[in-house]
Design a protein around this motif. Structure first.
Motif, PDB file in Angstrom:
ATOM      1  N   UNK A   1      10.962  -7.540  40.678  1.00 37.24           N
ATOM      2  CA  UNK A   1      10.697  -6.984  39.347  1.00 37.24           C
ATOM      3  C   UNK A   1       9.272  -7.248  38.864  1.00 37.24           C
ATOM      4  N   UNK A   2       8.499  -8.008  39.613  1.00 40.52           N
ATOM      5  CA  UNK A   2       7.075  -8.197  39.296  1.00 40.52           C
ATOM      6  C   UNK A   2       6.227  -7.059  39.858  1.00 40.52           C
ATOM      7  N   UNK A   3       6.838  -6.182  40.643  1.00 41.88           N
ATOM      8  CA  UNK A   3       6.117  -5.052  41.207  1.00 41.88           C
ATOM      9  C   UNK A   3       5.557  -4.172  40.099  1.00 41.88           C
ATOM     10  N   UNK A   4       4.251  -3.952  40.136  1.00 40.00           N
ATOM     11  CA  UNK A   4       3.570  -3.193  39.085  1.00 40.00           C
ATOM     12  C   UNK A   4       2.089  -3.077  39.441  1.00 40.00           C
ATOM     13  N   UNK A   5       1.394  -2.245  38.685  1.00 44.68           N
ATOM     14  CA  UNK A   5      -0.060  -2.261  38.703  1.00 44.68           C
ATOM     15  C   UNK A   5      -0.501  -3.244  37.629  1.00 44.68           C
ATOM     16  N   UNK A   6      -1.344  -4.178  38.021  1.00 40.27           N
ATOM     17  CA  UNK A   6      -1.809  -5.222  37.119  1.00 40.27           C
ATOM     18  C   UNK A   6      -3.235  -4.908  36.662  1.00 40.27           C
ATOM     19  N   UNK A   7      -3.450  -5.061  35.359  1.00 41.85           N
ATOM     20  CA  UNK A   7      -4.735  -4.778  34.733  1.00 41.85           C
ATOM     21  C   UNK A   7      -5.200  -5.994  33.933  1.00 41.85           C
ATOM     22  N   UNK A   8      -6.496  -6.114  33.815  1.00 43.20           N
ATOM     23  CA  UNK A   8      -7.030  -7.076  32.864  1.00 43.20           C
ATOM     24  C   UNK A   8      -7.743  -6.308  31.746  1.00 43.20           C
ATOM     25  N   UNK A   9      -7.791  -6.929  30.604  1.00 44.25           N
ATOM     26  CA  UNK A   9      -8.426  -6.307  29.445  1.00 44.25           C
ATOM     27  C   UNK A   9      -8.661  -7.389  28.419  1.00 44.25           C
ATOM     28  N   UNK A  10      -9.422  -7.052  27.421  1.00 35.25           N
ATOM     29  CA  UNK A  10      -9.545  -7.912  26.269  1.00 35.25           C
ATOM     30  C   UNK A  10      -8.158  -8.020  25.641  1.00 35.25           C
ATOM     31  N   UNK A  11      -7.931  -9.117  24.886  1.00 33.96           N
ATOM     32  CA  UNK A  11      -6.706  -9.248  24.112  1.00 33.96           C
ATOM     33  C   UNK A  11      -7.079  -9.446  22.650  1.00 33.96           C
ATOM     34  N   UNK A  12      -6.631  -8.527  21.790  1.00 37.37           N
ATOM     35  CA  UNK A  12      -5.874  -7.307  22.084  1.00 37.37           C
ATOM     36  C   UNK A  12      -6.683  -6.315  22.926  1.00 37.37           C
ATOM     37  N   UNK A  13      -5.984  -5.458  23.627  1.00 40.21           N
ATOM     38  CA  UNK A  13      -6.633  -4.538  24.558  1.00 40.21           C
ATOM     39  C   UNK A  13      -7.468  -3.482  23.836  1.00 40.21           C
ATOM     40  N   UNK A  14      -8.527  -3.095  24.503  1.00 38.17           N
ATOM     41  CA  UNK A  14      -9.387  -2.005  24.051  1.00 38.17           C
ATOM     42  C   UNK A  14      -9.246  -0.871  25.061  1.00 38.17           C
ATOM     43  N   UNK A  15      -8.825   0.316  24.606  1.00 47.26           N
ATOM     44  CA  UNK A  15      -8.576   1.424  25.552  1.00 47.26           C
ATOM     45  C   UNK A  15      -9.731   1.697  26.508  1.00 47.26           C
TER      46      UNK A  15
ATOM     47  N   UNK B   1      -8.846 -12.838  26.487  1.00 49.19           N
ATOM     48  CA  UNK B   1      -8.527 -11.926  27.575  1.00 49.19           C
ATOM     49  C   UNK B   1      -7.039 -11.938  27.889  1.00 49.19           C
ATOM     50  N   UNK B   2      -6.599 -10.884  28.554  1.00 50.04           N
ATOM     51  CA  UNK B   2      -5.190 -10.817  28.939  1.00 50.04           C
ATOM     52  C   UNK B   2      -4.988 -10.101  30.261  1.00 50.04           C
ATOM     53  N   UNK B   3      -3.898 -10.443  30.903  1.00 52.72           N
ATOM     54  CA  UNK B   3      -3.407  -9.688  32.062  1.00 52.72           C
ATOM     55  C   UNK B   3      -2.230  -8.842  31.597  1.00 52.72           C
ATOM     56  N   UNK B   4      -2.242  -7.599  32.009  1.00 49.35           N
ATOM     57  CA  UNK B   4      -1.212  -6.654  31.650  1.00 49.35           C
ATOM     58  C   UNK B   4      -0.647  -6.057  32.940  1.00 49.35           C
ATOM     59  N   UNK B   5       0.544  -5.484  32.851  1.00 50.67           N
ATOM     60  CA  UNK B   5       1.087  -4.798  34.024  1.00 50.67           C
ATOM     61  C   UNK B   5       1.893  -3.578  33.590  1.00 50.67           C
ATOM     62  N   UNK B   6       1.947  -2.617  34.493  1.00 53.58           N
ATOM     63  CA  UNK B   6       2.742  -1.416  34.248  1.00 53.58           C
ATOM     64  C   UNK B   6       3.549  -1.096  35.490  1.00 53.58           C
ATOM     65  N   UNK B   7       4.845  -1.211  35.353  1.00 56.41           N
ATOM     66  CA  UNK B   7       5.760  -0.875  36.436  1.00 56.41           C
ATOM     67  C   UNK B   7       6.096   0.618  36.370  1.00 56.41           C
ATOM     68  N   UNK B   8       6.515   1.198  37.483  1.00 59.07           N
ATOM     69  CA  UNK B   8       6.851   2.629  37.492  1.00 59.07           C
ATOM     70  C   UNK B   8       7.888   2.973  36.429  1.00 59.07           C
ATOM     71  N   UNK B   9       7.578   3.988  35.630  1.00 59.82           N
ATOM     72  CA  UNK B   9       8.506   4.435  34.610  1.00 59.82           C
ATOM     73  C   UNK B   9       8.588   3.568  33.377  1.00 59.82           C
TER      74      UNK B   9
END
Length: 115
Positions: A88-102, A34-42
Protein backbone atom coordinates in the motif's frame (compact mmCIF):
# COMPACT_ATOMS: atom_id res chain seq x y z
CA UNK A 1 11.48 29.95 -7.89
CA UNK A 2 12.70 26.66 -6.40
CA UNK A 3 13.17 23.59 -8.53
CA UNK A 4 12.88 20.22 -6.81
CA UNK A 5 14.14 16.91 -8.18
CA UNK A 6 13.17 13.62 -6.60
CA UNK A 7 15.18 10.42 -6.92
CA UNK A 8 15.70 7.05 -5.30
CA UNK A 9 12.50 5.23 -6.14
CA UNK A 10 12.31 1.72 -7.49
CA UNK A 11 10.85 -1.74 -7.15
CA UNK A 12 11.21 -3.37 -3.75
CA UNK A 13 9.74 -6.42 -2.06
CA UNK A 14 7.42 -6.08 0.93
CA UNK A 15 9.46 -5.50 4.05
CA UNK A 16 12.24 -3.85 2.09
CA UNK A 17 13.70 -0.36 2.30
CA UNK A 18 14.32 2.61 0.04
CA UNK A 19 15.78 6.06 0.57
CA UNK A 20 14.35 8.91 -1.44
CA UNK A 21 16.18 12.17 -2.05
CA UNK A 22 14.88 15.61 -2.96
CA UNK A 23 17.44 18.07 -4.32
CA UNK A 24 16.50 21.76 -4.25
CA UNK A 25 17.94 24.33 -6.61
CA UNK A 26 18.10 27.29 -4.26
CA UNK A 27 19.64 28.13 -0.93
CA UNK A 28 16.22 29.35 0.21
CA UNK A 29 15.63 25.65 0.91
CA UNK A 30 17.13 25.95 4.37
CA UNK A 31 14.49 28.42 5.57
CA UNK A 32 11.36 26.73 4.25
CA UNK A 33 9.29 23.91 5.65
CA UNK A 34 9.25 20.87 3.39
CA UNK A 35 7.16 17.78 2.87
CA UNK A 36 7.05 14.43 1.13
CA UNK A 37 3.82 13.64 -0.64
CA UNK A 38 2.60 10.60 -2.53
CA UNK A 39 -0.10 9.75 -5.03
CA UNK A 40 -1.25 6.19 -5.50
CA UNK A 41 -3.18 5.12 -8.62
CA UNK A 42 -6.75 6.35 -8.47
CA UNK A 43 -6.18 8.31 -5.27
CA UNK A 44 -5.57 11.91 -4.34
CA UNK A 45 -2.10 13.10 -3.50
CA UNK A 46 -1.48 13.03 0.25
CA UNK A 47 1.08 14.48 2.60
CA UNK A 48 3.20 11.67 4.05
CA UNK A 49 5.74 13.51 6.17
CA UNK A 50 6.75 17.07 6.90
CA UNK A 51 9.82 18.73 8.33
CA UNK A 52 10.16 22.31 9.49
CA UNK A 53 13.13 24.53 8.75
CA UNK A 54 14.27 23.76 12.31
CA UNK A 55 14.01 20.01 11.89
CA UNK A 56 10.74 19.19 13.66
CA UNK A 57 8.92 16.33 11.97
CA UNK A 58 5.44 14.90 11.66
CA UNK A 59 4.05 11.86 9.85
CA UNK A 60 0.76 10.52 8.62
CA UNK A 61 -0.36 7.65 10.85
CA UNK A 62 0.09 4.99 8.16
CA UNK A 63 3.87 5.52 7.99
CA UNK A 64 4.71 6.35 11.60
CA UNK A 65 7.51 4.15 12.88
CA UNK A 66 8.49 3.08 9.36
CA UNK A 67 9.44 6.29 7.53
CA UNK A 68 11.93 8.94 8.60
CA UNK A 69 12.15 12.39 7.03
CA UNK A 70 15.35 14.39 7.32
CA UNK A 71 17.13 17.29 5.67
CA UNK A 72 20.68 18.43 5.02
CA UNK A 73 20.52 22.20 4.62
CA UNK A 74 24.19 22.40 3.62
CA UNK A 75 23.36 20.24 0.61
CA UNK A 76 19.90 21.70 -0.07
CA UNK A 77 18.61 18.13 0.10
CA UNK A 78 15.78 16.37 1.89
CA UNK A 79 15.47 12.62 2.41
CA UNK A 80 12.81 10.04 3.15
CA UNK A 81 14.06 6.77 4.60
CA UNK A 82 11.35 4.16 4.10
CA UNK A 83 11.59 0.86 5.97
CA UNK A 84 9.24 -2.10 6.30
CA UNK A 85 7.60 -1.14 3.04
CA UNK A 86 4.12 -2.45 2.29
CA UNK A 87 2.27 -2.88 -1.02
CA UNK A 88 0.00 0.00 0.00
CA UNK A 89 3.04 2.31 -0.03
CA UNK A 90 3.15 1.93 -3.81
CA UNK A 91 2.82 5.42 -5.28
CA UNK A 92 4.62 8.24 -7.01
CA UNK A 93 6.44 10.21 -4.33
CA UNK A 94 6.93 13.97 -4.59
CA UNK A 95 8.64 16.59 -2.53
CA UNK A 96 7.38 20.13 -2.18
CA UNK A 97 7.24 23.00 0.19
CA UNK A 98 4.82 22.52 3.09
CA UNK A 99 2.20 23.70 2.52
CA UNK A 100 2.65 22.73 -1.12
CA UNK A 101 2.99 25.26 -3.90
CA UNK A 102 1.53 24.04 -7.23
CA UNK A 103 4.40 25.51 -9.25
CA UNK A 104 6.94 23.43 -7.31
CA UNK A 105 5.62 19.98 -8.24
CA UNK A 106 8.26 17.93 -10.04
CA UNK A 107 8.08 14.61 -11.85
CA UNK A 108 8.21 12.57 -8.69
CA UNK A 109 9.81 9.17 -8.23
CA UNK A 110 7.94 5.88 -8.53
CA UNK A 111 7.97 3.48 -5.59
CA UNK A 112 6.56 0.03 -6.23
CA UNK A 113 6.29 -2.50 -3.42
CA UNK A 114 5.55 -5.93 -4.79
CA UNK A 115 6.71 -9.51 -4.54
Amino acid sequence: QVQLVESGGGLVQPGGSLRLSCAASASIFKIIHMGWYRQAPGKQRELVAQITSGGSTNYVDSVKGRFTISRDNAKNTMYLQMNSLKPEDTAVYYCNKWPAIPAYWGQGTQVTVSS
